[in-house]
Design an enzyme around this catalytic site. Structure first.
Site, mmCIF file in Angstrom:
data_model
loop_
_atom_site.group_PDB
_atom_site.id
_atom_site.type_symbol
_atom_site.label_atom_id
_atom_site.label_comp_id
_atom_site.label_asym_id
_atom_site.label_seq_id
_atom_site.Cartn_x
_atom_site.Cartn_y
_atom_site.Cartn_z
ATOM 1 N N HIS A 1 41.710 41.934 39.576
ATOM 2 C CA HIS A 1 42.742 41.916 40.610
ATOM 3 C C HIS A 1 42.230 41.220 41.863
ATOM 4 C CE1 HIS A 1 40.539 44.977 42.825
ATOM 5 N NE2 HIS A 1 40.415 45.648 41.696
ATOM 6 N N ASP B 1 36.783 45.016 38.117
ATOM 7 C CA ASP B 1 35.398 44.560 37.991
ATOM 8 C C ASP B 1 34.674 45.312 36.876
ATOM 9 O OD1 ASP B 1 35.426 46.975 39.338
ATOM 10 O OD2 ASP B 1 34.001 46.382 40.899
#
Length: 526
Positions: free
Chosen positions: A145, A427
Protein backbone atom coordinates in the site's frame (compact mmCIF):
# COMPACT_ATOMS: atom_id res chain seq x y z
CA UNK A 1 69.82 -21.56 -42.80
CA UNK A 2 67.05 -21.42 -45.39
CA UNK A 3 64.60 -22.89 -42.88
CA UNK A 4 65.67 -20.35 -40.29
CA UNK A 5 65.19 -17.44 -42.72
CA UNK A 6 61.73 -18.70 -43.63
CA UNK A 7 60.83 -19.00 -39.96
CA UNK A 8 61.97 -15.44 -39.26
CA UNK A 9 60.10 -14.21 -42.33
CA UNK A 10 56.88 -15.90 -41.21
CA UNK A 11 57.33 -14.56 -37.67
CA UNK A 12 57.77 -11.02 -38.99
CA UNK A 13 54.76 -11.42 -41.27
CA UNK A 14 52.65 -12.64 -38.32
CA UNK A 15 53.72 -9.66 -36.24
CA UNK A 16 52.86 -7.32 -39.10
CA UNK A 17 49.45 -8.89 -39.56
CA UNK A 18 48.75 -8.65 -35.83
CA UNK A 19 49.73 -4.98 -35.86
CA UNK A 20 47.52 -4.26 -38.86
CA UNK A 21 44.63 -6.17 -37.26
CA UNK A 22 44.90 -4.12 -34.09
CA UNK A 23 45.12 -0.95 -36.17
CA UNK A 24 41.97 -1.89 -38.01
CA UNK A 25 40.17 -2.60 -34.74
CA UNK A 26 41.35 0.75 -33.37
CA UNK A 27 40.06 2.46 -36.49
CA UNK A 28 36.66 0.78 -36.28
CA UNK A 29 36.35 1.57 -32.57
CA UNK A 30 37.30 5.18 -33.23
CA UNK A 31 34.77 5.40 -36.02
CA UNK A 32 32.09 3.99 -33.69
CA UNK A 33 33.03 6.45 -30.97
CA UNK A 34 32.94 9.28 -33.49
CA UNK A 35 29.39 8.32 -34.51
CA UNK A 36 28.35 8.51 -30.86
CA UNK A 37 29.90 11.89 -30.26
CA UNK A 38 32.66 10.39 -28.07
CA UNK A 39 35.71 10.54 -30.39
CA UNK A 40 36.92 13.93 -29.22
CA UNK A 41 37.22 12.76 -25.63
CA UNK A 42 39.04 9.61 -26.72
CA UNK A 43 41.48 11.56 -28.89
CA UNK A 44 42.16 14.05 -26.14
CA UNK A 45 43.45 11.22 -23.99
CA UNK A 46 45.75 10.03 -26.77
CA UNK A 47 47.11 13.45 -27.64
CA UNK A 48 46.51 16.04 -30.31
CA UNK A 49 48.96 14.39 -32.72
CA UNK A 50 46.90 11.19 -32.81
CA UNK A 51 43.76 13.17 -33.53
CA UNK A 52 45.18 14.98 -36.57
CA UNK A 53 46.57 11.73 -37.99
CA UNK A 54 43.09 10.36 -38.44
CA UNK A 55 41.97 12.62 -41.26
CA UNK A 56 39.25 11.50 -43.59
CA UNK A 57 41.64 10.79 -46.49
CA UNK A 58 44.00 8.94 -44.19
CA UNK A 59 41.23 6.71 -42.99
CA UNK A 60 40.12 5.94 -46.54
CA UNK A 61 43.69 5.07 -47.56
CA UNK A 62 44.20 2.78 -44.57
CA UNK A 63 40.87 1.18 -45.21
CA UNK A 64 41.84 0.27 -48.78
CA UNK A 65 45.12 -1.26 -47.58
CA UNK A 66 43.73 -3.11 -44.57
CA UNK A 67 40.47 -4.44 -45.98
CA UNK A 68 41.99 -7.35 -48.02
CA UNK A 69 44.14 -8.32 -45.04
CA UNK A 70 41.09 -8.12 -42.82
CA UNK A 71 39.29 -10.69 -45.00
CA UNK A 72 42.14 -13.12 -44.29
CA UNK A 73 42.33 -12.34 -40.59
CA UNK A 74 38.60 -12.46 -39.95
CA UNK A 75 38.73 -16.25 -40.21
CA UNK A 76 41.56 -16.40 -37.69
CA UNK A 77 40.00 -14.21 -35.00
CA UNK A 78 37.72 -16.12 -32.63
CA UNK A 79 34.21 -14.71 -32.38
CA UNK A 80 31.33 -15.35 -30.03
CA UNK A 81 28.78 -17.65 -31.67
CA UNK A 82 25.36 -16.27 -32.41
CA UNK A 83 22.65 -18.52 -31.03
CA UNK A 84 19.45 -19.37 -32.85
CA UNK A 85 17.58 -16.77 -30.88
CA UNK A 86 19.73 -14.07 -32.46
CA UNK A 87 21.45 -13.08 -29.24
CA UNK A 88 25.18 -13.02 -28.60
CA UNK A 89 25.84 -14.75 -25.25
CA UNK A 90 27.98 -11.86 -24.04
CA UNK A 91 25.61 -9.16 -25.25
CA UNK A 92 22.79 -10.08 -22.91
CA UNK A 93 24.33 -8.02 -20.11
CA UNK A 94 23.69 -4.89 -22.10
CA UNK A 95 19.96 -5.14 -21.55
CA UNK A 96 20.30 -5.95 -17.87
CA UNK A 97 19.96 -3.09 -15.40
CA UNK A 98 22.46 -2.05 -12.79
CA UNK A 99 22.36 -3.74 -9.41
CA UNK A 100 19.25 -2.98 -7.46
CA UNK A 101 21.11 -1.30 -4.64
CA UNK A 102 24.21 0.78 -4.19
CA UNK A 103 27.27 -0.65 -2.39
CA UNK A 104 26.30 -1.32 1.23
CA UNK A 105 26.70 1.78 3.36
CA UNK A 106 24.35 2.68 6.16
CA UNK A 107 22.98 6.17 5.64
CA UNK A 108 19.79 6.31 7.68
CA UNK A 109 18.55 9.62 6.26
CA UNK A 110 19.04 8.53 2.65
CA UNK A 111 17.39 5.17 3.29
CA UNK A 112 14.47 6.91 4.99
CA UNK A 113 13.95 9.09 1.90
CA UNK A 114 13.95 6.00 -0.32
CA UNK A 115 11.39 4.40 2.01
CA UNK A 116 9.12 7.46 1.85
CA UNK A 117 9.04 7.26 -1.97
CA UNK A 118 7.80 10.84 -2.36
CA UNK A 119 6.45 11.13 -5.95
CA UNK A 120 8.55 13.96 -7.35
CA UNK A 121 10.46 12.72 -10.42
CA UNK A 122 9.74 10.23 -13.17
CA UNK A 123 10.86 6.70 -12.27
CA UNK A 124 13.15 4.55 -14.35
CA UNK A 125 11.44 1.30 -15.28
CA UNK A 126 12.53 -1.93 -16.96
CA UNK A 127 9.08 -3.50 -17.13
CA UNK A 128 8.07 -4.81 -20.53
CA UNK A 129 11.60 -5.09 -21.98
CA UNK A 130 12.20 -8.15 -24.16
CA UNK A 131 13.49 -9.14 -27.61
CA UNK A 132 11.04 -8.10 -30.32
CA UNK A 133 9.97 -11.66 -31.12
CA UNK A 134 8.79 -12.34 -27.56
CA UNK A 135 5.11 -11.90 -26.72
CA UNK A 136 3.87 -10.77 -23.31
CA UNK A 137 1.03 -13.05 -22.20
CA UNK A 138 0.55 -12.37 -18.48
CA UNK A 139 1.50 -9.93 -15.72
CA UNK A 140 1.12 -10.51 -11.98
CA UNK A 141 1.74 -7.60 -9.62
CA UNK A 142 2.20 -7.63 -5.85
CA UNK A 143 2.13 -4.16 -4.28
CA UNK A 144 2.57 -2.66 -0.87
CA UNK A 145 0.00 0.00 0.00
CA UNK A 146 1.00 3.63 -0.39
CA UNK A 147 2.00 6.20 2.21
CA UNK A 148 -0.14 5.97 5.35
CA UNK A 149 -0.65 7.58 8.72
CA UNK A 150 1.20 5.81 11.58
CA UNK A 151 -0.18 2.65 13.14
CA UNK A 152 1.28 3.66 16.51
CA UNK A 153 1.44 6.93 18.46
CA UNK A 154 4.26 8.11 20.69
CA UNK A 155 2.60 8.54 24.10
CA UNK A 156 2.10 12.05 25.49
CA UNK A 157 3.01 13.75 22.21
CA UNK A 158 0.92 15.52 19.62
CA UNK A 159 0.16 13.31 16.66
CA UNK A 160 1.41 14.59 13.27
CA UNK A 161 -1.10 17.02 11.80
CA UNK A 162 -1.78 15.54 8.35
CA UNK A 163 -4.88 16.03 6.22
CA UNK A 164 -6.18 12.81 4.65
CA UNK A 165 -8.75 14.42 2.36
CA UNK A 166 -7.92 14.40 -1.35
CA UNK A 167 -7.31 17.83 -2.84
CA UNK A 168 -5.99 17.98 -6.43
CA UNK A 169 -4.59 21.47 -5.80
CA UNK A 170 -2.36 20.21 -2.96
CA UNK A 171 1.02 18.61 -3.58
CA UNK A 172 1.82 15.89 -4.32
CA UNK A 173 -0.91 15.62 -6.93
CA UNK A 174 -1.65 13.77 -10.15
CA UNK A 175 -3.48 14.74 -13.39
CA UNK A 176 -6.05 11.97 -12.76
CA UNK A 177 -6.62 12.66 -9.07
CA UNK A 178 -9.75 14.76 -9.53
CA UNK A 179 -11.32 12.24 -11.92
CA UNK A 180 -10.35 9.43 -9.53
CA UNK A 181 -12.24 11.08 -6.65
CA UNK A 182 -15.38 11.49 -8.76
CA UNK A 183 -15.21 7.93 -10.04
CA UNK A 184 -14.70 6.41 -6.60
CA UNK A 185 -17.77 8.20 -5.28
CA UNK A 186 -19.86 6.29 -7.85
CA UNK A 187 -18.67 2.82 -6.88
CA UNK A 188 -22.02 1.34 -5.92
CA UNK A 189 -21.81 -1.21 -8.74
CA UNK A 190 -18.52 -2.62 -7.47
CA UNK A 191 -18.41 -6.26 -6.44
CA UNK A 192 -16.49 -6.71 -3.21
CA UNK A 193 -15.88 -9.79 -1.10
CA UNK A 194 -16.94 -9.91 2.54
CA UNK A 195 -16.15 -6.81 4.58
CA UNK A 196 -14.50 -5.00 1.66
CA UNK A 197 -17.86 -3.56 0.59
CA UNK A 198 -18.07 -1.59 3.84
CA UNK A 199 -14.67 0.04 3.42
CA UNK A 200 -14.33 3.57 1.96
CA UNK A 201 -13.09 3.78 -1.64
CA UNK A 202 -10.72 6.69 -0.88
CA UNK A 203 -9.39 8.52 2.22
CA UNK A 204 -11.57 11.40 3.36
CA UNK A 205 -10.71 12.52 6.91
CA UNK A 206 -9.41 16.04 7.48
CA UNK A 207 -7.33 14.63 10.34
CA UNK A 208 -5.95 11.23 9.40
CA UNK A 209 -7.02 8.16 11.31
CA UNK A 210 -4.45 5.60 12.41
CA UNK A 211 -3.18 3.62 9.41
CA UNK A 212 -5.21 5.66 6.92
CA UNK A 213 -3.91 6.13 3.39
CA UNK A 214 -2.81 9.70 2.66
CA UNK A 215 -3.05 11.73 -0.54
CA UNK A 216 0.61 10.87 -1.12
CA UNK A 217 -0.31 7.18 -0.98
CA UNK A 218 -3.05 7.62 -3.58
CA UNK A 219 -0.75 9.59 -5.88
CA UNK A 220 1.98 6.95 -5.57
CA UNK A 221 -0.33 4.28 -6.94
CA UNK A 222 -1.89 6.51 -9.58
CA UNK A 223 1.68 6.91 -10.83
CA UNK A 224 2.29 3.16 -10.61
CA UNK A 225 -0.84 2.46 -12.61
CA UNK A 226 0.00 5.07 -15.23
CA UNK A 227 3.51 3.69 -15.66
CA UNK A 228 2.28 0.12 -16.04
CA UNK A 229 -0.46 1.22 -18.43
CA UNK A 230 2.04 2.87 -20.78
CA UNK A 231 4.02 -0.36 -20.91
CA UNK A 232 1.50 -3.18 -20.70
CA UNK A 233 -1.60 -1.60 -22.26
CA UNK A 234 -0.33 0.99 -24.74
CA UNK A 235 2.79 -0.91 -25.86
CA UNK A 236 2.08 -4.61 -25.36
CA UNK A 237 -1.75 -4.58 -25.64
CA UNK A 238 -2.13 -6.94 -22.68
CA UNK A 239 -5.74 -5.75 -22.25
CA UNK A 240 -7.79 -4.27 -25.08
CA UNK A 241 -10.56 -1.70 -24.82
CA UNK A 242 -13.15 -4.50 -24.66
CA UNK A 243 -11.45 -6.28 -21.74
CA UNK A 244 -13.58 -8.52 -19.55
CA UNK A 245 -13.79 -9.20 -15.82
CA UNK A 246 -12.41 -12.71 -16.40
CA UNK A 247 -9.11 -11.25 -17.55
CA UNK A 248 -8.47 -9.76 -14.09
CA UNK A 249 -7.75 -11.34 -10.75
CA UNK A 250 -7.84 -8.81 -7.88
CA UNK A 251 -7.17 -9.58 -4.22
CA UNK A 252 -6.55 -7.37 -1.19
CA UNK A 253 -6.38 -7.60 2.57
CA UNK A 254 -9.27 -6.18 4.56
CA UNK A 255 -7.68 -2.79 5.25
CA UNK A 256 -8.87 0.44 3.66
CA UNK A 257 -5.28 1.40 2.76
CA UNK A 258 -4.74 -1.75 0.67
CA UNK A 259 -8.16 -1.56 -1.00
CA UNK A 260 -7.71 2.13 -1.85
CA UNK A 261 -4.17 1.53 -3.15
CA UNK A 262 -5.46 -1.20 -5.46
CA UNK A 263 -8.28 1.02 -6.76
CA UNK A 264 -5.88 3.91 -7.42
CA UNK A 265 -3.53 1.69 -9.42
CA UNK A 266 -6.37 0.08 -11.35
CA UNK A 267 -7.99 3.41 -12.15
CA UNK A 268 -4.92 4.74 -13.96
CA UNK A 269 -3.96 1.33 -15.41
CA UNK A 270 -7.10 -0.10 -17.02
CA UNK A 271 -8.10 0.97 -20.56
CA UNK A 272 -11.49 1.89 -19.15
CA UNK A 273 -12.28 1.65 -15.43
CA UNK A 274 -15.70 -0.01 -15.31
CA UNK A 275 -17.09 -0.78 -11.85
CA UNK A 276 -19.22 -3.62 -13.26
CA UNK A 277 -16.04 -5.47 -14.28
CA UNK A 278 -14.25 -5.02 -10.96
CA UNK A 279 -14.48 -7.95 -8.57
CA UNK A 280 -12.23 -7.53 -5.53
CA UNK A 281 -11.50 -10.63 -3.46
CA UNK A 282 -10.83 -10.39 0.26
CA UNK A 283 -7.72 -12.04 1.71
CA UNK A 284 -7.83 -12.33 5.48
CA UNK A 285 -4.14 -13.28 5.85
CA UNK A 286 -1.36 -10.73 5.38
CA UNK A 287 0.84 -13.48 3.88
CA UNK A 288 -1.92 -14.53 1.47
CA UNK A 289 -1.81 -18.15 2.57
CA UNK A 290 -5.54 -18.63 1.83
CA UNK A 291 -6.52 -22.20 2.73
CA UNK A 292 -2.94 -23.36 3.42
CA UNK A 293 -2.16 -21.35 6.54
CA UNK A 294 -1.71 -24.24 8.96
CA UNK A 295 2.08 -24.43 9.24
CA UNK A 296 3.53 -24.92 12.74
CA UNK A 297 7.18 -24.66 11.65
CA UNK A 298 6.52 -21.33 9.97
CA UNK A 299 5.42 -19.99 13.35
CA UNK A 300 8.47 -21.60 14.98
CA UNK A 301 10.91 -19.83 12.67
CA UNK A 302 9.06 -16.55 13.11
CA UNK A 303 9.41 -16.83 16.88
CA UNK A 304 13.12 -17.59 16.52
CA UNK A 305 13.49 -14.57 14.26
CA UNK A 306 11.77 -12.36 16.83
CA UNK A 307 14.20 -13.61 19.51
CA UNK A 308 17.08 -12.69 17.23
CA UNK A 309 15.65 -9.19 16.81
CA UNK A 310 15.32 -8.79 20.57
CA UNK A 311 18.90 -10.00 21.16
CA UNK A 312 20.30 -7.52 18.65
CA UNK A 313 18.30 -4.68 20.18
CA UNK A 314 19.49 -5.24 23.76
CA UNK A 315 23.12 -5.38 22.59
CA UNK A 316 22.89 -1.94 20.99
CA UNK A 317 24.02 0.52 23.69
CA UNK A 318 23.50 3.57 21.46
CA UNK A 319 19.93 2.52 20.80
CA UNK A 320 19.24 2.01 24.51
CA UNK A 321 20.62 5.46 25.35
CA UNK A 322 18.39 7.03 22.72
CA UNK A 323 15.32 5.25 24.08
CA UNK A 324 16.16 6.40 27.63
CA UNK A 325 16.62 9.99 26.44
CA UNK A 326 13.38 9.98 24.44
CA UNK A 327 11.48 8.44 27.36
CA UNK A 328 12.64 11.28 29.60
CA UNK A 329 11.48 13.85 27.02
CA UNK A 330 7.96 12.43 26.81
CA UNK A 331 7.81 11.46 30.50
CA UNK A 332 7.11 7.74 30.27
CA UNK A 333 9.03 4.54 31.18
CA UNK A 334 11.57 3.43 28.57
CA UNK A 335 9.83 0.09 28.13
CA UNK A 336 6.56 1.82 27.30
CA UNK A 337 8.26 4.03 24.71
CA UNK A 338 9.90 1.05 23.05
CA UNK A 339 6.58 -0.80 22.91
CA UNK A 340 4.98 2.14 21.09
CA UNK A 341 7.27 1.47 18.09
CA UNK A 342 8.42 5.10 17.74
CA UNK A 343 10.12 4.57 14.35
CA UNK A 344 6.75 4.06 12.67
CA UNK A 345 5.51 7.41 13.95
CA UNK A 346 8.82 9.23 13.35
CA UNK A 347 8.89 8.06 9.74
CA UNK A 348 5.54 9.75 9.20
CA UNK A 349 6.94 13.04 10.54
CA UNK A 350 9.99 12.60 8.33
CA UNK A 351 8.15 11.65 5.13
CA UNK A 352 5.72 14.58 5.46
CA UNK A 353 8.41 17.09 6.46
CA UNK A 354 6.73 17.75 9.82
CA UNK A 355 8.83 18.72 12.85
CA UNK A 356 9.40 15.91 15.33
CA UNK A 357 7.28 16.19 18.51
CA UNK A 358 8.27 18.35 21.49
CA UNK A 359 7.25 18.47 25.14
CA UNK A 360 8.01 20.88 28.00
CA UNK A 361 11.22 18.96 28.73
CA UNK A 362 12.61 18.94 25.19
CA UNK A 363 12.20 17.75 21.63
CA UNK A 364 12.74 14.49 19.82
CA UNK A 365 15.30 15.34 17.15
CA UNK A 366 17.05 14.06 14.05
CA UNK A 367 19.78 12.34 16.08
CA UNK A 368 17.17 10.21 17.83
CA UNK A 369 15.67 9.34 14.45
CA UNK A 370 19.04 8.46 12.90
CA UNK A 371 20.05 6.06 15.66
CA UNK A 372 16.73 4.19 15.57
CA UNK A 373 16.68 4.06 11.78
CA UNK A 374 20.32 2.92 11.66
CA UNK A 375 19.50 0.08 14.03
CA UNK A 376 16.60 -0.90 11.78
CA UNK A 377 18.99 -1.12 8.83
CA UNK A 378 21.50 -3.16 10.85
CA UNK A 379 18.69 -5.49 11.84
CA UNK A 380 17.77 -6.02 8.19
CA UNK A 381 21.39 -6.83 7.37
CA UNK A 382 21.75 -9.36 10.19
CA UNK A 383 18.40 -10.86 9.25
CA UNK A 384 19.86 -11.77 5.86
CA UNK A 385 22.93 -13.36 7.47
CA UNK A 386 21.22 -15.44 10.18
CA UNK A 387 18.79 -17.15 7.75
CA UNK A 388 16.02 -17.60 10.32
CA UNK A 389 13.85 -15.12 8.46
CA UNK A 390 14.68 -16.89 5.19
CA UNK A 391 13.36 -20.18 6.56
CA UNK A 392 10.24 -18.41 7.78
CA UNK A 393 9.85 -16.73 4.40
CA UNK A 394 9.98 -19.98 2.44
CA UNK A 395 7.10 -21.45 4.43
CA UNK A 396 5.17 -18.18 4.67
CA UNK A 397 5.16 -17.46 0.94
CA UNK A 398 4.80 -20.91 -0.59
CA UNK A 399 0.97 -20.75 -0.81
CA UNK A 400 1.10 -17.41 -2.66
CA UNK A 401 3.96 -18.45 -4.95
CA UNK A 402 2.28 -21.77 -5.63
CA UNK A 403 -0.90 -19.97 -6.67
CA UNK A 404 1.20 -17.72 -8.90
CA UNK A 405 2.96 -20.66 -10.56
CA UNK A 406 -0.27 -22.56 -11.14
CA UNK A 407 -1.80 -19.55 -12.85
CA UNK A 408 1.27 -19.02 -15.04
CA UNK A 409 1.20 -22.66 -16.09
CA UNK A 410 -2.48 -22.45 -17.07
CA UNK A 411 -1.84 -19.35 -19.17
CA UNK A 412 1.19 -20.97 -20.79
CA UNK A 413 -1.09 -23.87 -21.77
CA UNK A 414 -3.39 -21.46 -23.60
CA UNK A 415 -5.87 -20.20 -21.01
CA UNK A 416 -6.86 -16.59 -21.71
CA UNK A 417 -8.25 -15.77 -18.29
CA UNK A 418 -6.60 -13.78 -15.47
CA UNK A 419 -3.87 -12.29 -17.68
CA UNK A 420 -3.50 -9.38 -15.22
CA UNK A 421 -3.31 -10.10 -11.51
CA UNK A 422 -3.05 -7.61 -8.66
CA UNK A 423 -2.40 -8.44 -5.03
CA UNK A 424 -2.60 -5.41 -2.75
CA UNK A 425 -0.77 -6.10 0.48
CA UNK A 426 1.70 -4.94 3.14
CA UNK A 427 5.42 -4.85 3.86
CA UNK A 428 5.02 -8.09 5.84
CA UNK A 429 3.70 -9.67 2.62
CA UNK A 430 6.26 -8.35 0.18
CA UNK A 431 9.37 -8.71 2.35
CA UNK A 432 9.18 -12.50 2.83
CA UNK A 433 8.45 -13.01 -0.88
CA UNK A 434 11.67 -11.17 -1.77
CA UNK A 435 13.58 -13.22 0.79
CA UNK A 436 12.13 -16.54 -0.38
CA UNK A 437 13.04 -15.77 -4.00
CA UNK A 438 16.62 -15.13 -2.90
CA UNK A 439 16.67 -11.45 -3.88
CA UNK A 440 19.02 -10.48 -1.07
CA UNK A 441 20.03 -7.15 -2.63
CA UNK A 442 16.51 -5.75 -2.38
CA UNK A 443 15.72 -2.96 0.04
CA UNK A 444 12.96 -3.32 2.59
CA UNK A 445 9.66 -2.59 0.77
CA UNK A 446 9.06 1.14 0.55
CA UNK A 447 5.62 2.72 0.39
CA UNK A 448 3.89 1.70 -2.88
CA UNK A 449 6.58 -0.87 -3.67
CA UNK A 450 5.74 -3.23 -6.53
CA UNK A 451 6.97 -6.71 -7.43
CA UNK A 452 6.06 -7.82 -10.96
CA UNK A 453 6.07 -11.29 -12.54
CA UNK A 454 5.98 -11.15 -16.36
CA UNK A 455 5.24 -14.25 -18.47
CA UNK A 456 6.60 -14.21 -22.02
CA UNK A 457 6.13 -16.54 -24.97
CA UNK A 458 9.00 -17.16 -27.37
CA UNK A 459 7.69 -16.24 -30.82
CA UNK A 460 10.16 -18.58 -32.53
CA UNK A 461 9.30 -21.49 -30.22
CA UNK A 462 5.71 -20.85 -29.09
CA UNK A 463 5.72 -23.73 -26.61
CA UNK A 464 8.58 -22.16 -24.64
CA UNK A 465 7.70 -19.63 -21.93
CA UNK A 466 9.91 -17.43 -19.80
CA UNK A 467 9.49 -15.16 -16.81
CA UNK A 468 10.97 -11.85 -15.76
CA UNK A 469 10.80 -10.61 -12.17
CA UNK A 470 11.03 -6.88 -11.48
CA UNK A 471 11.17 -4.98 -8.21
CA UNK A 472 10.31 -1.29 -8.33
CA UNK A 473 11.13 -1.25 -12.04
CA UNK A 474 14.52 -3.00 -11.76
CA UNK A 475 15.03 -6.41 -13.37
CA UNK A 476 15.98 -8.81 -10.57
CA UNK A 477 15.29 -12.05 -12.46
CA UNK A 478 18.88 -13.24 -12.29
CA UNK A 479 19.28 -12.28 -8.66
CA UNK A 480 16.81 -15.03 -7.77
CA UNK A 481 18.26 -18.22 -6.29
CA UNK A 482 16.72 -20.39 -9.02
CA UNK A 483 18.03 -18.44 -12.03
CA UNK A 484 21.49 -17.20 -11.01
CA UNK A 485 23.29 -20.18 -12.55
CA UNK A 486 21.11 -20.21 -15.66
CA UNK A 487 22.09 -16.61 -16.40
CA UNK A 488 25.79 -17.51 -16.39
CA UNK A 489 25.47 -20.11 -19.13
CA UNK A 490 22.60 -18.93 -21.32
CA UNK A 491 22.04 -16.24 -23.90
CA UNK A 492 18.36 -15.82 -22.99
CA UNK A 493 17.50 -12.51 -21.31
CA UNK A 494 14.83 -14.23 -19.19
CA UNK A 495 14.36 -17.25 -16.97
CA UNK A 496 12.57 -20.38 -18.26
CA UNK A 497 9.19 -20.85 -16.61
CA UNK A 498 10.24 -24.39 -15.72
CA UNK A 499 12.95 -23.03 -13.42
CA UNK A 500 10.38 -21.09 -11.42
CA UNK A 501 7.98 -24.04 -11.36
CA UNK A 502 10.68 -26.42 -10.08
CA UNK A 503 11.67 -23.95 -7.39
CA UNK A 504 8.15 -23.56 -6.04
CA UNK A 505 7.04 -27.18 -6.42
CA UNK A 506 10.22 -28.85 -5.16
CA UNK A 507 13.36 -26.81 -4.43
CA UNK A 508 11.80 -24.59 -1.76
CA UNK A 509 11.61 -27.63 0.55
CA UNK A 510 15.15 -28.97 0.12
CA UNK A 511 16.53 -26.84 2.96
CA UNK A 512 13.99 -28.52 5.26
CA UNK A 513 14.96 -31.99 3.98
CA UNK A 514 11.38 -32.31 2.77
CA UNK A 515 9.58 -32.90 -0.50
CA UNK A 516 6.31 -31.07 0.17
CA UNK A 517 4.89 -28.01 1.88
CA UNK A 518 2.89 -30.13 4.31
CA UNK A 519 5.95 -32.11 5.38
CA UNK A 520 8.17 -29.01 5.67
CA UNK A 521 5.56 -27.34 7.87
CA UNK A 522 5.75 -30.21 10.35
CA UNK A 523 9.36 -31.44 10.21
CA UNK A 524 11.37 -30.28 13.22
CA UNK A 525 14.95 -29.16 12.50
CA UNK A 526 17.70 -31.60 13.50
Amino acid sequence: MLFRNRFLFLLALAALLAFLSLSLQFYENSRSLFSQGKLEAKMAACGAASQTAWSYKGKQKWRMILFPIFLILVHLIPVNPIKEDGLNPKSRKRIMPDLLTEPPAIDPVYEARVYCNIPTIAERSMEGHAPHYFKLVSVQVLIRHGDRYPLYAIPKTKRPDIDCTLQPSRKPSHPQLEAFIKHMSKGSAAQMDGTLSSLPRYPSHSFCEMGELTQTGIVQHLRNGQLLREIYINKHKLLLSDWTAKQLYLETTGKSRTLQSALALLYSFLPDFDWKKIYMRHQWSTIFCSGSCDCPMRNHYLEEEQRRQYSLRVKNNDLEKIYVDMAKIVGIPTRQLRASNPIDSLLCYFCHNVSFPCTKTGCIGMEHFKVIKRHQLEDERERQEKKLYFLYALLATHPLLNQTVNRLQRIAEGKKEEVFVLYSAHDVTLSPVLSALGITEARFPRFAARLVFELWQDGKRPKEHFIRILYNGADVTFQTSFCKDYYKRSSKPMCPLEKFVSFVKRDMFLVFNSTSYYDACRRRPL
